[in-house]
Enzyme design. Structure first.
Site, short mmCIF file in Angstrom:
data_model
loop_
_atom_site.label_atom_id
_atom_site.label_comp_id
_atom_site.label_asym_id
_atom_site.label_seq_id
_atom_site.Cartn_x
_atom_site.Cartn_y
_atom_site.Cartn_z
N GLU A 47 0.86 -1.20 0.00
CA GLU A 47 0.00 0.00 0.00
C GLU A 47 0.90 1.25 0.00
O GLU A 47 1.92 1.28 0.68
CB GLU A 47 -0.87 0.01 1.27
CG GLU A 47 -1.79 1.23 1.36
CD GLU A 47 -2.49 1.35 2.71
OE1 GLU A 47 -1.90 0.95 3.74
OE2 GLU A 47 -3.62 1.86 2.72
N ASN A 107 -7.17 6.05 -2.55
CA ASN A 107 -6.08 5.13 -2.26
C ASN A 107 -6.29 3.95 -3.20
O ASN A 107 -7.23 3.16 -3.02
CB ASN A 107 -6.17 4.73 -0.77
CG ASN A 107 -4.93 4.02 -0.28
OD1 ASN A 107 -4.14 3.51 -1.05
ND2 ASN A 107 -4.79 3.95 1.04
N LYS A 124 -9.65 1.92 -2.46
CA LYS A 124 -9.90 1.47 -1.08
C LYS A 124 -11.25 1.95 -0.56
O LYS A 124 -11.53 3.16 -0.55
CB LYS A 124 -8.76 1.99 -0.19
CG LYS A 124 -8.78 1.49 1.25
CD LYS A 124 -7.50 1.98 1.96
CE LYS A 124 -7.35 1.49 3.37
NZ LYS A 124 -6.09 1.96 3.98
N GLU A 143 -6.37 9.14 7.02
CA GLU A 143 -6.85 8.67 5.71
C GLU A 143 -8.21 9.26 5.37
O GLU A 143 -8.51 9.53 4.21
CB GLU A 143 -6.92 7.14 5.68
CG GLU A 143 -5.57 6.50 5.52
CD GLU A 143 -5.67 5.02 5.17
OE1 GLU A 143 -6.20 4.69 4.11
OE2 GLU A 143 -5.21 4.22 5.99
N CYS A 169 -5.21 -2.88 2.74
CA CYS A 169 -4.96 -2.70 4.16
C CYS A 169 -6.19 -2.89 5.04
O CYS A 169 -6.62 -4.00 5.30
CB CYS A 169 -4.27 -1.36 4.42
SG CYS A 169 -3.56 -1.32 6.08
N ASN A 194 -0.06 -0.83 5.37
CA ASN A 194 0.83 0.00 6.19
C ASN A 194 0.17 0.04 7.56
O ASN A 194 -0.77 0.81 7.78
CB ASN A 194 0.90 1.44 5.66
CG ASN A 194 1.77 1.61 4.43
OD1 ASN A 194 2.55 2.57 4.34
ND2 ASN A 194 1.62 0.74 3.46
N1 CDT Z 1 -3.32 1.72 6.13
C1 CDT Z 1 -4.27 1.20 6.91
O1 CDT Z 1 -5.39 1.00 6.49
N2 CDT Z 1 -3.91 0.97 8.19
C2 CDT Z 1 -4.84 0.51 9.17
C3 CDT Z 1 -4.40 0.94 10.51
C4 CDT Z 1 -5.52 0.93 11.43
S1 CDT Z 1 -5.03 0.45 12.98
C5 CDT Z 1 -6.30 -0.64 13.40
C6 CDT Z 1 -5.01 -0.99 9.20
O2 CDT Z 1 -6.15 -1.44 9.28
O3 CDT Z 1 -4.02 -1.73 9.22
#
Ligand code: CDT
Length: 310
Positions: A47, A107, A124, A143, A169, A194
């Protein structure tokens, strides 16, 4: 005819704020070449593979963040990925911040075939975090400030001899993501992530628990939809913020069959036989035989939980 797709997951180590796109693309190219030398059919990148995880930075004026976005793909910085992929005959999947011609911010993930044609695009859907600065958090996850929710649903594509899907993600934490693709017969889901190693709102949550969540949701998605899942991290310390590694390839039984060992740029590989999806798709998860949609209405008619009155 064999339906084995040799999949490379190209985990990225950290990308710093000051790293140029050209510098990052050179790292991705190195991993693409390694994957091609290992006779892989496709290489999956993470990502926001071209930049640091910029949604951790608050900017009052959203327009000032447009430098993190790509307004064309390929563009001058990423063209070498397409040219090299075509030369080597390897497909790839890349996630980047997309700024559309009509000024929408997504995204976005693309699926590129072995002739370097973009054959799939996903945006996304499940954007985590918040839209405004939240001082109570140990760090920001903006985000919801910088991206709009994707407008393309969860499509799948027939390419490379199979049915391919993508998600990004936070999407992996939602069973609906995998089920919507499962209902289209998906055989391989490719995703990048990420994910902070720690929780900005719950300091006592361990890195091990968070890695468990990471693998649990991907393994469940694979098993419950009888498909392969490839998950690709951006890992390591970005500007003092640690991102988890744990990139992996998961079989349709939900078992991890390849796992990254480092927090750095690292390629893992597995031969994913798409025919291995068939047994569970025809038995335990024969959706047509066993699903009871008359009882699932709440899933698409309500977002929040509504417990019965006390
Ligand atoms: N990039 C991304 O979507 N990161 C989120 C962080 C959230 S922490 C629960 C993820 O779901 O990994």
């Amino acid at each position: 005819m064999s339906r084995t797709v040799r999949v490379a997951v190209a985990q990225s180590g950290p990308i710093q704020k000051t790293d140029s796109r050209e510098h990052v693309v050179a790292r991705l190219l190195e991993m693409m070449k390694q994957a091609a030398a290992g006779k892989c059919n496709i290489v999956l990148f993470t990502e926001l593979a071209l930049t640091t995880f910029f949604p951790r930075y608050y900017e009052e004026d959203r327009g000032k963040m447009d430098d993190w976005f790509e307004s064309g793909m390929p563009n001058s910085a990423t063209r070498p990925l397409f040219d090299t992929a075509r030369e080597l005959g390897i497909g790839f999947s890349l996630v980047f911040a997309e700024l559309t011609a009509d000024q929408h911010h997504y995204n976005t993930q693309i699926l590129v075939d072995t002739q370097a044609n973009i054959v799939g695009r996903y945006r996304k859907v499940h954007l985590p975090g918040h839209a405004e600065y939240e001082p109570e958090r140990a760090w920001q996850h903006l985000e919801k400030r910088y991206f709009e929710p994707g407008n393309l649903g969860f499509p799948v594509w027939r390419t490379m001899g199979g049915v391919m899907g993508m998600c990004i993600c936070n999407d992996r934490r939602w069973p609906e993501t995998f089920r919507v693709m499962g209902l289209q017969g998906v055989e391989l889901v490719m995703l990048g992530y990420n994910t902070p190693t720690l929780n900005s709102m719950k300091p006592e949550e361990t890195a091990a628990t968070r890695m468990h969540h990471n693998h649990l949701c991907m393994q469940a998605g694979a098993y419950q939809n009888a498909c392969w899942v490839a998950g690709c991290a951006k890992a390591g310390d970005e500007d003092g913020h640690d991102l988890m590694a744990g990139s992996c390839i998961i079989n349709p039984d939900g078992e991890i069959v390849a796992l990254a060992q480092s927090n750095e740029d690292e390629v893992i590989v597995h031969d994913c036989d798409l025919d291995e999806c068939a047994f569970l798709k025809k038995t335990t998860f024969d959706f047509d035989a066993h699903r009871r949609i008359e009882h699932y209405g709440l899933i698409s008619s309500q977002t929040g939980a509504v417990p019965p009155p006390e």
